[in-house]
Scaffold this active site. Structure first.
Site, PDB file in Angstrom:
ATOM      1  CD  GLU A 151       8.203  92.473 -69.063  1.00 11.98           C
ATOM      2  OE1 GLU A 151       6.973  92.569 -68.871  1.00 11.98           O
ATOM      3  OE2 GLU A 151       8.912  91.585 -68.545  1.00 11.98           O
TER       4      GLU A 151
ATOM      5  CD  GLU B 259       4.496  88.080 -58.466  1.00 10.62           C
ATOM      6  OE1 GLU B 259       4.042  87.001 -58.870  1.00 10.62           O
ATOM      7  OE2 GLU B 259       5.280  88.779 -59.156  1.00 10.62           O
TER       8      GLU B 259
ATOM      9  CE  LYS C  28       4.472  92.925 -66.239  1.00  9.52           C
ATOM     10  NZ  LYS C  28       5.504  91.973 -66.692  1.00  9.52           N
TER      11      LYS C  28
END
Length: 122
Positions: free
Chosen positions: A21, A73, A99
């Protein structure tokens, strides 16, 4: 208190727990609510009497594109803090970052984190 809503701000970024990612990146969607007094702008019709939300959108896009965090977060918190620091008239902000294609096997939904912060949280 009055509120400006900015929705579906799509940005490509590199926040995520999995190493791929942070290397490959992914799309994020950001929704923001900004609480502020809009009464003067409603009377004057002058942009200087309100918040020019183009700068907020640009700031959000820049943060998502350049930040590399493990946790969503942390990204949401950074966006909320940035808005409160940059926008003097904003007394409260709500930020939702989603997402749409989370890399979780057999999961077709999206993941969202929502923060609501006031100026006193800075």
């Amino acid at each position: 208190m009055d509120c400006i809503h900015l929705t579906n701000i799509r940005c490509y970024g590199y926040t995520g727990y999995l190493p791929e990612e942070q290397v490959l990146g992914q799309w994020f969607e950001v929704d923001v609510k900004l609480w502020l007094d809009l009464s003067t702008a409603a009377k004057t019709d002058v942009i200087e009497d309100t918040l020019d939300y183009r700068s907020v959108i640009s700031s959000i896009q820049h943060i998502v594109k350049t930040a590399k965090f493990s946790l969503l977060e942390r990204l949401v918190g950074m966006i909320a803090d940035s808005i409160l620091q940059q926008c003097d008239g904003v007394t409260q902000v709500q930020v939702i970052v989603s997402k749409p294609a989370a890399p979780i096997p057999d999961f077709g939904g999206k993941i969202s984190i929502e923060y609501t912060r006031t100026r006193s949280n800075l």
